[in-house]
Design a protein around this motif. Structure first.
Motif, PDB file in Angstrom:
ATOM      1  N   GLU A 207       0.823  -1.214   0.000  1.00 55.91           N
ATOM      2  CA  GLU A 207       0.000   0.000   0.000  1.00 55.91           C
ATOM      3  C   GLU A 207       0.855   1.262   0.000  1.00 55.91           C
ATOM      4  O   GLU A 207       0.419   2.311  -0.483  1.00 55.91           O
ATOM      5  N   GLN A 208       2.072   1.178   0.559  1.00 58.09           N
ATOM      6  CA  GLN A 208       2.932   2.350   0.627  1.00 58.09           C
ATOM      7  C   GLN A 208       4.223   2.078  -0.143  1.00 58.09           C
ATOM      8  O   GLN A 208       4.736   0.963  -0.134  1.00 58.09           O
ATOM      9  N   LYS A 209       4.751   3.132  -0.765  1.00 57.07           N
ATOM     10  CA  LYS A 209       5.869   2.941  -1.682  1.00 57.07           C
ATOM     11  C   LYS A 209       6.850   4.104  -1.598  1.00 57.07           C
ATOM     12  O   LYS A 209       6.490   5.234  -1.301  1.00 57.07           O
ATOM     13  N   LEU A 210       8.114   3.786  -1.907  1.00 57.46           N
ATOM     14  CA  LEU A 210       9.160   4.799  -2.013  1.00 57.46           C
ATOM     15  C   LEU A 210       9.737   4.735  -3.423  1.00 57.46           C
ATOM     16  O   LEU A 210      10.050   3.650  -3.918  1.00 57.46           O
ATOM     17  N   THR A 211       9.884   5.886  -4.063  1.00 53.61           N
ATOM     18  CA  THR A 211      10.475   5.930  -5.397  1.00 53.61           C
ATOM     19  C   THR A 211      11.565   6.998  -5.446  1.00 53.61           C
ATOM     20  O   THR A 211      11.580   7.932  -4.639  1.00 53.61           O
ATOM     21  N   GLY A 212      12.478   6.843  -6.392  1.00 50.35           N
ATOM     22  CA  GLY A 212      13.560   7.806  -6.550  1.00 50.35           C
ATOM     23  C   GLY A 212      14.804   7.122  -7.068  1.00 50.35           C
ATOM     24  O   GLY A 212      14.767   5.954  -7.481  1.00 50.35           O
ATOM     25  N   SER A 213      15.919   7.824  -7.029  1.00 49.23           N
ATOM     26  CA  SER A 213      17.170   7.252  -7.524  1.00 49.23           C
ATOM     27  C   SER A 213      17.813   6.366  -6.466  1.00 49.23           C
ATOM     28  O   SER A 213      17.696   6.624  -5.256  1.00 49.23           O
ATOM     29  N   ALA A 214      18.509   5.339  -6.916  1.00 46.88           N
ATOM     30  CA  ALA A 214      19.217   4.452  -5.998  1.00 46.88           C
ATOM     31  C   ALA A 214      20.289   5.219  -5.239  1.00 46.88           C
ATOM     32  O   ALA A 214      20.509   4.989  -4.043  1.00 46.88           O
ATOM     33  N   LEU A 215      20.964   6.133  -5.927  1.00 46.60           N
ATOM     34  CA  LEU A 215      22.004   6.922  -5.272  1.00 46.60           C
ATOM     35  C   LEU A 215      21.436   7.708  -4.110  1.00 46.60           C
ATOM     36  O   LEU A 215      21.981   7.672  -2.998  1.00 46.60           O
ATOM     37  N   ASP A 216      20.334   8.405  -4.336  1.00 45.72           N
ATOM     38  CA  ASP A 216      19.768   9.221  -3.259  1.00 45.72           C
ATOM     39  C   ASP A 216      19.270   8.356  -2.106  1.00 45.72           C
ATOM     40  O   ASP A 216      19.402   8.729  -0.933  1.00 45.72           O
ATOM     41  N   PHE A 217      18.697   7.185  -2.421  1.00 44.53           N
ATOM     42  CA  PHE A 217      18.266   6.310  -1.328  1.00 44.53           C
ATOM     43  C   PHE A 217      19.454   5.850  -0.495  1.00 44.53           C
ATOM     44  O   PHE A 217      19.391   5.838   0.743  1.00 44.53           O
TER      45      PHE A 217
END
Length: 263
Positions: A207-217
Motif C-alpha cells: 500500500e505504501q511505496k518509495l520511489t527515486g534514484s538508488a544513489l539518493d536512497f
C-alpha cells in the motif's frame, strides 16, 4: 543465496576507489574537516581501519567477541569517536597502510567463514555475506564524506545495489533504534539504478511505496544526505517517517545531515 565472492570483490573495488583518492593527498588535506562533525579525512580512514579490525574479530575469533564488547563498554559511549581520534593522530601513511593491511586480513577471514555461520556484531548477528555488505555500505558512506570534503563527485556504480538492498532490509532496525514500532506492512521500494534500470524491493502490491534514484536512497539510508535534498518521493505517511530515521549502520541514531547542507 548471495555470492560471497562477488560481494567481496565489490567491497575491494569500493575500497580501492577511496584509496586512489587519498593515497596521494598531502598531510594538510588529511587534516581537512568532513561533513561529519569533528572528523577529518584522517578520522574517516582511521575509522574504517578500526571497524575492519572489529569485524575481523567477529569473523575469525567470534569466541572473543563478548570480551571485545565488554572492553568497549568500559571506554564509554564515545568509543567510536575515541577509536577514530586515536587512529587519526598517527601520520597519514601509517593510517593508510593500517587500513590496507586490515581490509586484506578481513577479506580472507570472511571468505573462510563456514556456510550458515552467524557472526556476532553490535547489531543483530549476521551471515558472512551480510557482514561483507555492511562493510561495503560503511566504506561507501565514509568514502562519501571524503569526496564531499574534497569537493569531488563520485560516479555511482552498480555496487549501490548491495547498499540499497541493505537499506531496505534494515528498515525495522532503524525503527527499533529510535524506540518506535515498525509498521506491520512491508513497503515497496522502486529505485532508478545508475544504468537507468529499476531496482525493486518489497511486494508489488504494498500500500505504501518509495520511489527515486538508488544513489539518493543510499545517501539517505547511510545518513549522508537529508531526504529533503534528494529526489526521493514517499507514497504514504509511514514511508515518510522511515525516511526521517532510516539508518543502515549499527550503533545509536546518527546526527545525519541538515536540509540544504548540500543544495
Amino acid at each position: 543465496m548471495a555470492d560471497l565472492g562477488v560481494i567481496l570483490g565489490d567491497l575491494d573495488a569500493e575500497s580501492r576507489t577511496i584509496d586512489d583518492v587519498v593515497a596521494n593527498l598531502p598531510a594538510s588535506d588529511w587534516a581537512r574537516g568532513t561533513p561529519a562533525a569533528r572528523w577529518t579525512i584522517a578520522h574517516q580512514i582511521a575509522h574504517l581501519a578500526w571497524t575492519d579490525r572489529k569485524a575481523y574479530i567477529a569473523a575469525a575469533h567470534p569466541e572473543d567477541w563478548q570480551a571485545e564488547v565488554e572492553e568497549l563498554l568500559k571506554v564509554g559511549e564515545n568509543y567510536v569517536d575515541d577509536g577514530a581520534a586515536a587512529g587519526a593522530a598517527r601520520p597519514p601513511r601509517e593510517i593508510l597502510e593500517d587500513w590496507r593491511a586490515g581490509r586484506k586480513q578481513l577479506a580472507e577471514a570472511l571468505a573462510a567463514v563456514p556456510d550458515g555461520q552467524k557472526l556476532p556484531w553490535y547489531g543483530p548477528p549476521m551471515s558472512a555475506a551480510s557482514m561483507v555488505t555492511a562493510r561495503l555500505m560503511e566504506t561507501w558512506a565514509h568514502g562519501q564524506d571524503i569526496f564531499d570534503a574534497l569537493g569531488l563527485t563520485r560516479e555511482p556504480t552498480a555496487r549501490l545495489w548491495h547498499i540499497a538492498r541493505f537499506g531496505t532490509r534494515t528498515r525495522d532496525f532503524a525503527y527499533k533504534l529510535n524506540s518506535l514500532a515498525p509498521p506491520a506492512e512491508e513497503f515497496r521500494v522502486e529505485l532508478i539504478a545508475p544504468d537507468g534500470s529499476t531496482w525493486a524491493f518489497g511486494p508489488e502490491d504494498a500500500e505504501q511505496k518509495l520511489t527515486g534514484s538508488a544513489l539518493d536512497f543510499c545517501l539517505v539510508a547511510t545518513q549522508r544526505r537529508h531526504p529533503a535534498d534528494t529526489d526521493l518521493v514517499a507514497h504514504g505517511a509511514d514511508v515518510e517517517e522511515w525516511l526521517g530515521i532510516a539508518q543502515a549502520f549499527a550503533g545509536p541514531p546518527g546526527e545525519g545531515r541538515k536540509p540544504g547542507q548540500f543544495a
